[in-house]
Design a protein around this motif. Structure first.
Motif, PDB file in Angstrom:
ATOM      1  N   ILE A   1      32.464  27.430  32.879  1.00 44.75           N
ATOM      2  CA  ILE A   1      33.674  26.651  32.583  1.00 44.75           C
ATOM      3  C   ILE A   1      34.150  25.993  33.871  1.00 44.75           C
ATOM      4  O   ILE A   1      34.422  26.674  34.859  1.00 44.75           O
ATOM      5  CB  ILE A   1      34.787  27.552  32.007  1.00 44.75           C
ATOM      6  N   THR A   2      34.204  24.692  33.847  1.00 40.63           N
ATOM      7  CA  THR A   2      34.696  23.955  35.020  1.00 40.63           C
ATOM      8  C   THR A   2      35.694  22.906  34.543  1.00 40.63           C
ATOM      9  O   THR A   2      35.374  22.071  33.691  1.00 40.63           O
ATOM     10  CB  THR A   2      33.543  23.264  35.767  1.00 40.63           C
ATOM     11  N   SER A   3      36.905  23.013  35.054  1.00 44.31           N
ATOM     12  CA  SER A   3      37.944  22.049  34.682  1.00 44.31           C
ATOM     13  C   SER A   3      38.767  21.729  35.923  1.00 44.31           C
ATOM     14  O   SER A   3      38.432  22.152  37.038  1.00 44.31           O
ATOM     15  CB  SER A   3      38.837  22.620  33.574  1.00 44.31           C
ATOM     16  N   GLU A   4      39.844  21.029  35.711  1.00 44.61           N
ATOM     17  CA  GLU A   4      40.677  20.666  36.848  1.00 44.61           C
ATOM     18  C   GLU A   4      41.240  21.889  37.559  1.00 44.61           C
ATOM     19  O   GLU A   4      41.364  21.903  38.790  1.00 44.61           O
ATOM     20  CB  GLU A   4      41.834  19.778  36.362  1.00 44.61           C
ATOM     21  N   HIS A   5      41.499  22.957  36.816  1.00 45.74           N
ATOM     22  CA  HIS A   5      42.128  24.134  37.414  1.00 45.74           C
ATOM     23  C   HIS A   5      41.244  25.388  37.367  1.00 45.74           C
ATOM     24  O   HIS A   5      41.392  26.266  38.219  1.00 45.74           O
ATOM     25  CB  HIS A   5      43.453  24.432  36.699  1.00 45.74           C
ATOM     26  N   LEU A   6      40.366  25.466  36.368  1.00 45.76           N
ATOM     27  CA  LEU A   6      39.577  26.692  36.180  1.00 45.76           C
ATOM     28  C   LEU A   6      38.166  26.564  36.748  1.00 45.76           C
ATOM     29  O   LEU A   6      37.557  25.483  36.727  1.00 45.76           O
ATOM     30  CB  LEU A   6      39.484  27.034  34.689  1.00 45.76           C
ATOM     31  N   VAL A   7      37.636  27.691  37.249  1.00 42.29           N
ATOM     32  CA  VAL A   7      36.242  27.777  37.708  1.00 42.29           C
ATOM     33  C   VAL A   7      35.639  29.072  37.175  1.00 42.29           C
ATOM     34  O   VAL A   7      36.365  30.031  36.902  1.00 42.29           O
ATOM     35  CB  VAL A   7      36.122  27.761  39.251  1.00 42.29           C
ATOM     36  N   THR A   8      34.325  29.064  37.040  1.00 44.81           N
ATOM     37  CA  THR A   8      33.604  30.286  36.661  1.00 44.81           C
ATOM     38  C   THR A   8      32.770  30.744  37.845  1.00 44.81           C
ATOM     39  O   THR A   8      31.988  29.958  38.401  1.00 44.81           O
ATOM     40  CB  THR A   8      32.693  30.038  35.449  1.00 44.81           C
ATOM     41  N   LEU A   9      32.936  31.985  38.230  1.00 45.24           N
ATOM     42  CA  LEU A   9      32.144  32.582  39.310  1.00 45.24           C
ATOM     43  C   LEU A   9      31.116  33.524  38.714  1.00 45.24           C
ATOM     44  O   LEU A   9      31.284  34.047  37.608  1.00 45.24           O
ATOM     45  CB  LEU A   9      33.051  33.350  40.271  1.00 45.24           C
ATOM     46  N   LEU A  10      30.053  33.743  39.459  1.00 40.81           N
ATOM     47  CA  LEU A  10      28.985  34.662  39.043  1.00 40.81           C
ATOM     48  C   LEU A  10      29.004  35.876  39.957  1.00 40.81           C
ATOM     49  O   LEU A  10      28.871  35.738  41.179  1.00 40.81           O
ATOM     50  CB  LEU A  10      27.626  33.964  39.113  1.00 40.81           C
ATOM     51  N   ALA A  11      29.158  37.041  39.357  1.00 43.44           N
ATOM     52  CA  ALA A  11      29.239  38.283  40.134  1.00 43.44           C
ATOM     53  C   ALA A  11      27.987  39.121  39.901  1.00 43.44           C
ATOM     54  O   ALA A  11      27.572  39.338  38.759  1.00 43.44           O
ATOM     55  CB  ALA A  11      30.482  39.074  39.726  1.00 43.44           C
ATOM     56  N   VAL A  12      27.368  39.581  41.012  1.00 47.25           N
ATOM     57  CA  VAL A  12      26.232  40.496  40.938  1.00 47.25           C
ATOM     58  C   VAL A  12      26.782  41.901  41.161  1.00 47.25           C
ATOM     59  O   VAL A  12      27.289  42.214  42.244  1.00 47.25           O
ATOM     60  CB  VAL A  12      25.165  40.141  41.993  1.00 47.25           C
ATOM     61  N   VAL A  13      26.687  42.727  40.118  1.00 46.52           N
ATOM     62  CA  VAL A  13      27.318  44.047  40.119  1.00 46.52           C
ATOM     63  C   VAL A  13      26.235  45.118  40.087  1.00 46.52           C
ATOM     64  O   VAL A  13      25.341  45.067  39.237  1.00 46.52           O
ATOM     65  CB  VAL A  13      28.237  44.197  38.882  1.00 46.52           C
ATOM     66  N   PRO A  14      26.251  46.088  41.024  1.00 45.82           N
ATOM     67  CA  PRO A  14      25.294  47.198  40.935  1.00 45.82           C
ATOM     68  C   PRO A  14      25.369  47.860  39.562  1.00 45.82           C
ATOM     69  O   PRO A  14      26.461  48.011  38.991  1.00 45.82           O
ATOM     70  CB  PRO A  14      25.763  48.149  42.046  1.00 45.82           C
ATOM     71  N   LYS A  15      24.228  48.244  39.035  1.00 46.42           N
ATOM     72  CA  LYS A  15      24.196  48.793  37.670  1.00 46.42           C
ATOM     73  C   LYS A  15      25.157  49.966  37.506  1.00 46.42           C
ATOM     74  O   LYS A  15      25.829  50.103  36.483  1.00 46.42           O
ATOM     75  CB  LYS A  15      22.774  49.228  37.318  1.00 46.42           C
ATOM     76  N   TYR A  16      25.215  50.829  38.531  1.00 45.74           N
ATOM     77  CA  TYR A  16      26.056  52.020  38.410  1.00 45.74           C
ATOM     78  C   TYR A  16      27.551  51.700  38.544  1.00 45.74           C
ATOM     79  O   TYR A  16      28.405  52.559  38.323  1.00 45.74           O
ATOM     80  CB  TYR A  16      25.654  53.068  39.458  1.00 45.74           C
ATOM     81  N   SER A  17      27.888  50.421  38.901  1.00 42.90           N
ATOM     82  CA  SER A  17      29.291  50.047  39.097  1.00 42.90           C
ATOM     83  C   SER A  17      29.820  49.139  37.986  1.00 42.90           C
ATOM     84  O   SER A  17      30.896  48.541  38.125  1.00 42.90           O
ATOM     85  CB  SER A  17      29.456  49.333  40.453  1.00 42.90           C
ATOM     86  N   GLN A  18      29.103  49.023  36.889  1.00 46.51           N
ATOM     87  CA  GLN A  18      29.526  48.087  35.843  1.00 46.51           C
ATOM     88  C   GLN A  18      30.880  48.476  35.227  1.00 46.51           C
ATOM     89  O   GLN A  18      31.708  47.607  34.961  1.00 46.51           O
ATOM     90  CB  GLN A  18      28.447  48.000  34.746  1.00 46.51           C
ATOM     91  N   LYS A  19      31.059  49.759  35.020  1.00 45.57           N
ATOM     92  CA  LYS A  19      32.347  50.198  34.463  1.00 45.57           C
ATOM     93  C   LYS A  19      33.490  49.861  35.417  1.00 45.57           C
ATOM     94  O   LYS A  19      34.574  49.430  34.990  1.00 45.57           O
ATOM     95  CB  LYS A  19      32.310  51.701  34.181  1.00 45.57           C
ATOM     96  N   ASP A  20      33.239  50.069  36.706  1.00 43.58           N
ATOM     97  CA  ASP A  20      34.244  49.754  37.723  1.00 43.58           C
ATOM     98  C   ASP A  20      34.568  48.266  37.692  1.00 43.58           C
ATOM     99  O   ASP A  20      35.745  47.858  37.775  1.00 43.58           O
ATOM    100  CB  ASP A  20      33.714  50.172  39.091  1.00 43.58           C
ATOM    101  N   TRP A  21      33.541  47.430  37.570  1.00 44.45           N
ATOM    102  CA  TRP A  21      33.762  45.986  37.502  1.00 44.45           C
ATOM    103  C   TRP A  21      34.628  45.613  36.299  1.00 44.45           C
ATOM    104  O   TRP A  21      35.605  44.886  36.421  1.00 44.45           O
ATOM    105  CB  TRP A  21      32.423  45.263  37.443  1.00 44.45           C
ATOM    106  N   LEU A  22      34.246  46.102  35.131  1.00 38.47           N
ATOM    107  CA  LEU A  22      34.948  45.728  33.913  1.00 38.47           C
ATOM    108  C   LEU A  22      36.405  46.189  33.904  1.00 38.47           C
ATOM    109  O   LEU A  22      37.268  45.545  33.300  1.00 38.47           O
ATOM    110  CB  LEU A  22      34.207  46.291  32.688  1.00 38.47           C
ATOM    111  N   SER A  23      36.670  47.274  34.598  1.00 35.10           N
ATOM    112  CA  SER A  23      38.039  47.789  34.614  1.00 35.10           C
ATOM    113  C   SER A  23      38.902  47.186  35.720  1.00 35.10           C
ATOM    114  O   SER A  23      40.129  47.338  35.705  1.00 35.10           O
ATOM    115  CB  SER A  23      38.031  49.318  34.758  1.00 35.10           C
TER     116      SER A  23
END
Length: 374
Positions: A176-198
């Protein structure tokens, strides 16, 4: 085809044909599993004894060089065929298998005139082989450069999410790219996915709730998107990095993807064209080097026989390929037919003995050296 051959010469007292018959009879009787062939050497220009002595100092070294170049070309052929899964063809000299060329050797008078001084013939062979080696280095470097570029692309496409190219994992609707919004891509260690989502919604202000979506997962990492206001993107990256999440820089561009695809296709085509051209060149050049090598061996057996047995030239040259278990027996046959009463002088405890004429030549009471085809 044997991997190793002996080229030997024995002194002839009467006639070469009778000596050849005696050698054939002895080998057939006592070592029937040893292939034996006549090695036809022409009447070369002897020159002076001093010139022969100077030449003999270089013969073993030159042989090592020429043999080494032939092995380099053979290995290059094997490597390319193994990499492409192609079954290897037979190595030949002008269509003749190399073992047949060796065992049925005929001197090429047009290419190497027998009236030329031996030094001139040897130098001509050395220059010819050195030029082929130089040419091979250039061709192999060009081929390896293309392979290196492809390997780098493959590493980018097959490495972990932390380093690989992400373009083939991202679809237009993921960004999503607009005048105000951007989308970033995050590389998350597999064991840290819950931490990321929370935690991703609280890493900074102005993060769009429930905007994170998992796109891909490998053995180490998961790739997530997250959408937020562009003005807080730098703060988000800093906070994410502190929590052990990597934000990959990525700009979706269909044109760039198409360009990368075309570049890959061109590199693959270039590699195949270059592989085919180099393989064809290697087959032709191996035959040329092998032919030069056999002519060099003829010069070497001639020069060392003159130095060992004297003038006029009176010797019988032969090619043998004894199995390992028959080598001692064949050596004793050759020693007996060599007719040297002082043969014990040439032996050491392991029957190798003193350095022979030609520097690194094998020490026996007759001229002998080994060539390794494989």
């Amino acid at each position: 085809m044997a991997a190793r051959y002996w080229i030997v010469s024995l002194p002839v007292q009467a006639s070469a044909s009778s000596h050849w018959s005696r050698l054939q009879e002895s080998i057939s009787k006592h070592s029937f599993d040893t292939p034996l062939y006549r090695f036809n050497t022409p009447d070369l220009r002897v020159g002076t004894l001093d010139s022969l002595l100077f030449l003999s100092d270089d013969l073993a070294k030159s042989n090592t060089f020429i043999e080494g170049v032939s092995h380099k070309i053979r290995r290059q052929i094997e490597e390319m065929e193994r990499a492409s899964g192609v079954e290897g063809g037979a190595l030949t000299v002008d269509g003749v298998p190399v073992d047949s060329y060796l065992t049925r050797f005929v001197w090429d008078e047009a290419k190497y005139p027998t009236m030329s001084p031996l030094r001139e013939t040897v130098d001509s062979i050395h220059v010819q082989v050195a030029k082929i080696e130089d040419d091979m280095k250039v061709r192999a470097a060009e081929y390896n450069n293309i392979r290196g570029q492809l390997n780098a692309i493959n590493r980018k496409q097959s490495g972990s999410l932390a380093v690989r190219d992400l373009s083939n994992l991202i679809k237009p609707e993921d960004i999503i790219t607009s005048e105000h919004l951007v989308t970033l891509l995050a590389v998350v260690p597999k064991y840290s996915q819950k931490d990321w989502l929370s935690s991703y919604e609280t890493l900074t202000t102005y993060v769009v709730p429930r905007s994170s979506k998992k796109l891909h997962e490998d053995n180490e990492y998961a790739l997530y998107t997250v959408t937020l206001f562009g003005r807080v993107a730098d703060n988000f990256k800093t906070s994410a990095r502190e929590r052990g999440f990597q934000i990959r820089e990525f700009e979706y561009s269909p044109e760039s993807q198409e360009n990368r695809k075309q570049e890959l296709e061109k590199l693959l085509q270039d590699q195949e064209n270059m592989r085919s051209s180099l393989l064809q060149w290697c087959y032709a050049s191996y035959g040329e080097v092998f032919s030069a090598w056999m002519h060099f061996c003829a010069v070497r057996i001639f020069a060392e026989s003159i130095l060992r047995y004297g003038l006029p030239p009176a010797f019988l040259a032969a090619v043998l390929a004894p199995p390992a278990k028959s080598e001692k027996k064949v050596r004793s046959i050759l020693e007996e037919l060599g007719g040297n009463a002082n043969s014990a002088f040439w032996k050491s405890e392991d029957e190798v003995g003193l350095a022979g004429i030609g520097g690194e030549a094998e020490a026996y009471p007759y001229v002998s050296f080994t060539i390794n085809i494989v």
